[in-house]
Scaffold this active site. Structure first.
Site, short mmCIF file in Angstrom:
data_model
loop_
_atom_site.label_atom_id
_atom_site.label_comp_id
_atom_site.label_asym_id
_atom_site.label_seq_id
_atom_site.Cartn_x
_atom_site.Cartn_y
_atom_site.Cartn_z
N LYS A 77 87.07 64.87 47.21
CA LYS A 77 88.40 65.49 47.25
C LYS A 77 88.78 65.74 48.71
CE LYS A 77 90.94 69.43 45.22
NZ LYS A 77 90.83 70.65 44.40
N SER A 158 94.23 70.84 40.57
CA SER A 158 94.60 70.11 41.77
C SER A 158 93.71 68.90 42.08
CB SER A 158 94.55 71.06 42.97
OG SER A 158 93.23 71.52 43.19
N SER A 182 91.11 73.92 38.73
CA SER A 182 91.37 72.61 39.34
C SER A 182 90.30 71.54 39.14
CB SER A 182 91.61 72.77 40.83
OG SER A 182 92.94 73.16 41.04
#
Ligand code: GLN
Length: 494
Positions: A77, A158, A182
């Site tokens: 990420k 997210s 997330s």
């Protein structure tokens, strides 16, 4: 197809020399090249680095020094700082930020031989549930509705880029971060498994901060065991993070083989929302039946302060974000818009650098922390946070884990829930309480809804009982036998 293997199968193939790490990495890089233009799951692809790391993994294997993840291609990420590789947090303000250091979590994955394919897209600064707030554009969910395949769906957020990359077979696993859901919600939306560890289990050092008392890194992969393998490398004490907990990292893989027989599973009444979709209720009932069949005892429990979870989260998280994001001032960090006066430089840099959702959070956070409102909002929210934790502590006196749906819906369409931010925030209703309490949670794909989209079930555990979640998660995984694959994936005709 090399890209269809699980992480465990791929490592097995590498051990047996069925294929090399270079071949495995190339297969994934080819998949990225083919599908990333559509999915937008990666912000940055580090192909040359990945191949170098793969060659090193092959050498290590030949020399008998291979680490537990040697040669496994994973995605990171773009919130984890990676030395020499641009780290954007999906924000314009960090669009050209190249960190001079490596986050502890990614350093540990590298230490164990993982190959980093690149950096995945996310909601700007991890604020969101749809990946629509990224300055680098939205991520496409690789799943499509059976009767309306042209509708573009969100992957959740997210960590939407990580979830989409793993679901579409662009990576064997990925890192995510979870502040209020997330990891778990995008895992559910993309039909993969994701685990948010206990707060303090993984180091936050080198992870771009959103809300420091909530942020936790965790693994995302296509099986529970793959998550266990990744967490084994990601977790551990780090003196560089003052909230990191000094506890040995147990054998999470072994935990996946533990029998869940005799465990007591709580079903929290408050997670049955008025107006909740019948399909979410049905998958929840199915999960209850599966765990009962696996030998668990099902117990009704009450977590009375659940109803305050969202409201308090959306005070605490913005408060911490407004403080954390103060550092992006155009002077030391990030993009600068020149001006004659210093305060103008701050204003212009921040106005140009942050997107709408980030600005909204900073405004809310600044408001709830300001003199006169602090007691009414922030302090009160912190008190309620203690009550939310107490609910869980009380429940865990009687049960070993809790079972709930992961999200109140399947993946929704891009652009949906964008006009009123509160409708977006409501999607976090089942994930936020565990974040507020700091307890671990896992989302496991459980089935498809009538549109053919994946639905996830969430297990919540006692602090530092990730092993219990792996054991129960495996039981759910075996019962669900979720073998569906998204329509957009490596090797599928497009
Ligand atoms: N959706 C939540 C938010 O927008 C959680 C985000 C996260 O976990 N990083 O704050």
């Amino acid at each position: 197809m090399l890209t269809d293997l699980s992480l465990a199968e791929a490592l097995d193939g590498l051990d047996r020399r069925t294929f090399s790490a270079v071949e495995l990495t190339r297969a994934h890089l080819d998949a990225v090249e083919q599908l990333n233009p559509r999915l937008n799951a990666f912000i940055t692809v580090t192909a040359d680095r990945a191949l170098d790391q793969a060659r090193a993994a092959d050498d290590a294997r030949a020399g008998g020094t291979a680490g537990p993840l040697a040669g496994a291609p994973v995605a990171i990420k773009d919130l984890f700082c990676t030395e020499g590789v641009r780290t954007t947090a999906a924000s314009r303000i960090l669009a050209n930020f190249v960190p001079p250091y490596e986050s502890t979590v990614t350093a540990q994955l590298r230490r164990d031989g993982a190959v980093c394919l690149g950096k995945t897209n996310l909601d700007e600064f991890a604020m969101g549930s749809s990946n629509m707030t990224s300055a680098f554009g939205p991520v496409l969910n690789p799943w499509t509705r059976r009767d309306d395949p042209s509708a573009l769906l969100v992957p959740g957020g997210s960590s939407g880029g990580s979830a989409a990359a793993v679901a579409a077979r662009l990576a064997l696993g990925a890192t995510g971060t979870d502040t209020g859901g997330s990891i778990r919600q995008p895992a559910a939306f993309c039909g993969i498994t994701g685990l948010k560890p206990t707060y303090g289990r993984c180091s936050r050092w080198g992870v771009v901060a959103f809300a420091s008392s909530l942020d936790q890194a965790g693994p995302m992969a296509r099986t529970v065991e793959d998550c266990a393998r990744l967490l084994g490398s990601m977790a551990g004490y780090d003196p560089k993070d003052s909230t990191s907990v000094d506890r040995a990292v147990p054998d999470y893989r072994a935990a996946c083989r533990r029998s869940p027989k005799g465990l007591r599973i709580g079903i929290p009444a408050e997670y049955r929302l008025p107006g909740m979709s019948a399909e979410i209720e049905a998958i929840w009932q199915q999960g209850i039946a599966w765990l009962r069949d696996a030998g668990c005892t099902i117990v009704d429990v009450s977590l009375p302060h659940t109803k305050y979870g969202l409201a308090t989260y959306y005070i605490v998280a913005p408060a911490e974000c407004s403080s954390n994001l103060a550092r992006y001032d155009g002077i030391r960090f990030g993009e600068r818009v020149e001006a004659d006066a210093l305060d103008q430089l701050y204003e212009r840099s921040r106005a140009a650098g942050f997107g709408t959702e980030v600005k909204r959070r900073i405004l809310i956070g600044t408001y709830v922390l300001s003199a006169g409102y602090y007691d009414a909002y922030y302090l009160r929210a912190q008190k309620v946070r203690s009550l939310i934790l107490r609910d869980f502590t009380d429940a865990f006196a009687h049960v070993d884990a809790l079972l709930t749906p992961t999200a109140p819906s399947a993946a929704f369409a891009q652009g949906e829930k964008m006009t009123d931010p509160v409708t977006m925030y409501l999607n976090d209703v089942f994930t936020v309480p565990a974040s507020m309490a700091g307890i671990p949670g896992i989302s496991v794909p459980a089935g498809l809804d009538r549109d053919g989209l994946p639905l996830g079930l969430q297990l919540l555990g006692r602090p530092f009982d990730e092993e219990g979640l792996f054991a129960l998660g495996t039981a759910l995984e075996q019962a669900a036998a979720f073998s569906y694959r998204p329509s957009i994936r490596a090797g599928a005709a497009s």
